[in-house]
Design a protein around this motif. Structure first.
Motif, mmCIF file in Angstrom:
data_model
loop_
_atom_site.group_PDB
_atom_site.id
_atom_site.type_symbol
_atom_site.label_atom_id
_atom_site.label_comp_id
_atom_site.label_asym_id
_atom_site.label_seq_id
_atom_site.Cartn_x
_atom_site.Cartn_y
_atom_site.Cartn_z
ATOM 1 N N SER A 133 0.827 -1.209 0.000
ATOM 2 C CA SER A 133 0.000 0.000 0.000
ATOM 3 C C SER A 133 0.861 1.259 0.000
ATOM 4 C CB SER A 133 -0.963 -0.001 1.186
ATOM 5 O OG SER A 133 -0.279 0.118 2.411
ATOM 6 N N LEU A 134 2.017 1.196 0.659
ATOM 7 C CA LEU A 134 2.939 2.331 0.651
ATOM 8 C C LEU A 134 3.436 2.606 -0.771
ATOM 9 C CD1 LEU A 134 4.720 4.459 2.060
ATOM 10 C CD2 LEU A 134 6.397 2.641 2.438
ATOM 11 N N PHE A 135 3.843 1.560 -1.480
ATOM 12 C CA PHE A 135 4.360 1.757 -2.836
ATOM 13 C C PHE A 135 3.262 2.065 -3.854
ATOM 14 C CE2 PHE A 135 8.157 -0.117 -0.977
ATOM 15 C CZ PHE A 135 9.113 0.773 -1.458
ATOM 16 N N PHE A 136 2.023 1.650 -3.589
ATOM 17 C CA PHE A 136 0.905 2.050 -4.443
ATOM 18 C C PHE A 136 0.808 3.577 -4.477
ATOM 19 C CE2 PHE A 136 -3.387 3.352 -5.286
ATOM 20 C CZ PHE A 136 -3.834 2.490 -6.278
ATOM 21 N N CYS A 137 1.157 4.214 -3.364
ATOM 22 C CA CYS A 137 1.050 5.673 -3.241
ATOM 23 C C CYS A 137 1.868 6.423 -4.284
ATOM 24 C CB CYS A 137 1.492 6.116 -1.848
ATOM 25 S SG CYS A 137 0.440 5.482 -0.538
ATOM 26 N N PHE A 138 2.890 5.770 -4.842
ATOM 27 C CA PHE A 138 3.694 6.432 -5.873
ATOM 28 C C PHE A 138 2.805 6.894 -7.023
ATOM 29 C CE2 PHE A 138 6.029 6.268 -9.889
ATOM 30 C CZ PHE A 138 6.988 7.232 -9.636
ATOM 31 N N GLY A 139 1.806 6.095 -7.372
ATOM 32 C CA GLY A 139 0.901 6.453 -8.463
ATOM 33 C C GLY A 139 0.192 7.766 -8.197
ATOM 34 N N LEU A 140 -0.449 7.892 -7.033
ATOM 35 C CA LEU A 140 -1.188 9.123 -6.736
ATOM 36 C C LEU A 140 -0.243 10.297 -6.512
ATOM 37 C CD1 LEU A 140 -3.878 10.521 -6.378
ATOM 38 C CD2 LEU A 140 -3.750 9.996 -3.944
ATOM 39 N N THR A 141 0.880 10.058 -5.882
ATOM 40 C CA THR A 141 1.844 11.140 -5.677
ATOM 41 C C THR A 141 2.290 11.711 -7.022
ATOM 42 O OG1 THR A 141 2.590 10.090 -3.640
ATOM 43 C CG2 THR A 141 4.039 11.752 -4.584
ATOM 44 N N THR A 142 2.580 10.839 -7.976
ATOM 45 C CA THR A 142 2.969 11.290 -9.314
ATOM 46 C C THR A 142 1.836 12.055 -9.979
ATOM 47 O OG1 THR A 142 4.474 9.432 -9.548
ATOM 48 C CG2 THR A 142 3.782 10.517 -11.580
ATOM 49 N N ILE A 143 0.622 11.557 -9.856
ATOM 50 C CA ILE A 143 -0.540 12.229 -10.447
ATOM 51 C C ILE A 143 -0.684 13.645 -9.911
ATOM 52 C CG2 ILE A 143 -3.082 12.225 -10.464
ATOM 53 C CD1 ILE A 143 -2.787 9.065 -10.594
ATOM 54 N N VAL A 144 -0.552 13.807 -8.605
ATOM 55 C CA VAL A 144 -0.703 15.122 -7.987
ATOM 56 C C VAL A 144 0.429 16.052 -8.417
ATOM 57 C CG1 VAL A 144 -0.740 16.365 -5.790
ATOM 58 C CG2 VAL A 144 -2.031 14.237 -6.043
ATOM 59 N N ILE A 145 1.653 15.578 -8.335
ATOM 60 C CA ILE A 145 2.803 16.421 -8.659
ATOM 61 C C ILE A 145 2.825 16.791 -10.149
ATOM 62 C CG2 ILE A 145 5.347 16.447 -8.786
ATOM 63 C CD1 ILE A 145 5.274 14.856 -6.104
ATOM 64 N N GLN A 146 2.420 15.860 -11.011
ATOM 65 C CA GLN A 146 2.405 16.114 -12.463
ATOM 66 C C GLN A 146 1.110 16.803 -12.926
ATOM 67 O OE1 GLN A 146 4.904 15.459 -14.736
ATOM 68 N NE2 GLN A 146 6.147 14.994 -12.950
ATOM 69 N N ASN A 147 0.194 17.063 -11.995
ATOM 70 C CA ASN A 147 -1.079 17.717 -12.298
ATOM 71 C C ASN A 147 -1.880 16.954 -13.359
ATOM 72 O OD1 ASN A 147 -3.052 19.693 -11.903
ATOM 73 N ND2 ASN A 147 -2.260 20.927 -13.593
ATOM 74 N N LEU A 148 -1.986 15.643 -13.156
ATOM 75 C CA LEU A 148 -2.757 14.800 -14.063
ATOM 76 C C LEU A 148 -4.210 14.750 -13.596
ATOM 77 C CD1 LEU A 148 -0.125 11.937 -14.494
ATOM 78 C CD2 LEU A 148 -0.503 13.938 -15.954
ATOM 79 N N ASN A 149 -5.074 14.212 -14.447
ATOM 80 C CA ASN A 149 -6.507 14.226 -14.175
ATOM 81 C C ASN A 149 -7.021 12.861 -13.728
ATOM 82 O OD1 ASN A 149 -6.780 16.929 -14.900
ATOM 83 N ND2 ASN A 149 -7.076 16.437 -17.038
ATOM 84 N N LEU A 150 -7.141 12.690 -12.435
ATOM 85 C CA LEU A 150 -7.706 11.478 -11.861
ATOM 86 C C LEU A 150 -9.092 11.821 -11.319
ATOM 87 C CD1 LEU A 150 -7.169 8.489 -11.059
ATOM 88 C CD2 LEU A 150 -6.425 9.376 -8.828
ATOM 89 N N TYR A 151 -10.099 11.074 -11.758
ATOM 90 C CA TYR A 151 -11.471 11.333 -11.329
ATOM 91 C C TYR A 151 -11.576 11.473 -9.817
ATOM 92 C CZ TYR A 151 -16.237 10.307 -9.928
ATOM 93 O OH TYR A 151 -17.453 10.348 -9.305
ATOM 94 N N THR A 152 -11.016 10.527 -9.072
ATOM 95 C CA THR A 152 -11.161 10.536 -7.620
ATOM 96 C C THR A 152 -10.393 11.681 -6.960
ATOM 97 O OG1 THR A 152 -9.401 8.890 -7.476
ATOM 98 C CG2 THR A 152 -11.676 8.074 -7.392
ATOM 99 N N GLY A 153 -9.467 12.272 -7.675
ATOM 100 C CA GLY A 153 -8.738 13.423 -7.159
ATOM 101 C C GLY A 153 -9.358 14.743 -7.573
ATOM 102 N N LYS A 154 -10.245 14.715 -8.549
ATOM 103 C CA LYS A 154 -10.851 15.944 -9.082
ATOM 104 C C LYS A 154 -12.294 16.149 -8.648
ATOM 105 C CE LYS A 154 -7.463 17.317 -11.885
ATOM 106 N NZ LYS A 154 -6.747 18.563 -11.652
ATOM 107 N N ILE A 155 -13.077 15.055 -8.534
ATOM 108 C CA ILE A 155 -14.518 15.177 -8.331
ATOM 109 C C ILE A 155 -14.875 15.967 -7.080
ATOM 110 C CG2 ILE A 155 -14.754 12.921 -7.194
ATOM 111 C CD1 ILE A 155 -17.311 14.593 -9.569
ATOM 112 N N GLY A 156 -14.102 15.860 -6.031
ATOM 113 C CA GLY A 156 -14.405 16.586 -4.796
ATOM 114 C C GLY A 156 -14.227 18.084 -4.911
#
Length: 192
Positions: free
Chosen positions: A34-57
Motif C-alpha cells: 500500500s505504501l508503494f501504491f502511493c507512488f501512483g497518486l503522488t505522481t498524479i498530484v505532482i504532475q497535475n494529471l486528471n484522476l477522477y477521484t482526485g478531481k470530483i471533490g
C-alpha cells in the motif's frame, strides 16, 4: 484542444494508477504494497494529471461536470493500457481472486466502501494542496487500501487485468464512481 488535453492527462493518470496496482499486486506484504501504491497518486498530484477521484471533490459548478465525463473514460483507457502491457510483459501478477471477491460483495457494501474511499481521496488531495507535504497523500491512500475501501479507478485496473468485463462489473464500477464522488463531496461541503 483543451478537452483533448484533459483526456490525455486522464489517460496518464489512469496509467499511473495501473502502475500502483501492479506494484500492489507484486508485493506480498500489504502494508509495504500500500505504501508503494502511493507512488501512483503522488505522481498524479505532482504532475497535475486528471484522476477522477482526485478531481470530483473539487468540482464547484455544474459547468465543470462535463470534464468528469472526459476524465472517467481517460482514466479507464490508462488503466486498460497498463493492464494490457502488464499481461504482455508476463508480469507475475493476478487480480482475478481480488475481483471475484469484490463482485461477490453486495452492491450496497461496495457503494458504502466507495464513499469512505472518496473521503480519503479528498483529504489526500486537499491536504497536499494546503501543505505540499506528501505524507498527507500517502497516509490517506494507505488507509483506504488497508481498510478495503473501494477506489473506482484502481478497480478499473484490477477488472481490466482480470478481463472481468460484464454488466455486473460495469454496474459495480458505476457504483464506485458515484460513491467516490459522494465521499469526496462530504468533506468539500464542510464549513470553512
Amino acid at each position: 484542444m483543451e478537452k483533448m488535453q484533459t483526456f490525455i492527462k486522464a489517460v496518464y493518470a489512469g496509467f499511473m494508477i495501473g502502475i500502483g496496482g501492479i506494484v500492489y499486486l507484486s508485493i506480498e506484504n500489504k502494508i509495504i504494497a500500500s505504501l508503494f501504491f502511493c507512488f501512483g497518486l503522488t505522481t498524479i498530484v505532482i504532475q497535475n494529471l486528471n484522476l477522477y477521484t482526485g478531481k470530483i471533490g473539487f468540482v464547484k459548478t455544474l459547468k465543470e461536470m462535463p470534464d468528469m465525463l472526459i476524465i472517467i473514460p481517460g482514466n479507464f483507457a490508462g488503466t486498460y493500457v497498463a493492464s494490457t502491457l502488464a499481461r504482455a510483459a508476463h508480469l507475475n501478477i493476478d487480480s482475478l481472486a481480488m475481483v471475484e471477491k469484490k463482485l461477490d460483495n453486495s452492491l450496497l457494501h461496495i457503494f458504502l466502501l466507495s464513499i469512505f474511499c472518496g473521503v480519503m481521496m479528498y483529504l489526500a488531495i486537499d491536504g497536499y494542496a494546503k501543505t505540499k507535504n506528501i505524507v498527507l497523500i500517502i497516509a490517506p491512500v494507505m488507509i483506504f487500501i488497508l481498510s478495503g475501501f473501494e477506489h473506482s479507478i484502481a478497480n478499473m485496473f484490477y477488472f481490466n487485468l482480470a478481463g472481468a468485463y460484464s454488466l455486473k462489473s460495469l454496474l459495480y464500477i458505476l457504483a464506485m464512481l458515484v460513491g467516490n464522488g459522494i465521499g469526496a463531496k462530504i468533506f468539500d461541503l464542510k464549513p470553512e
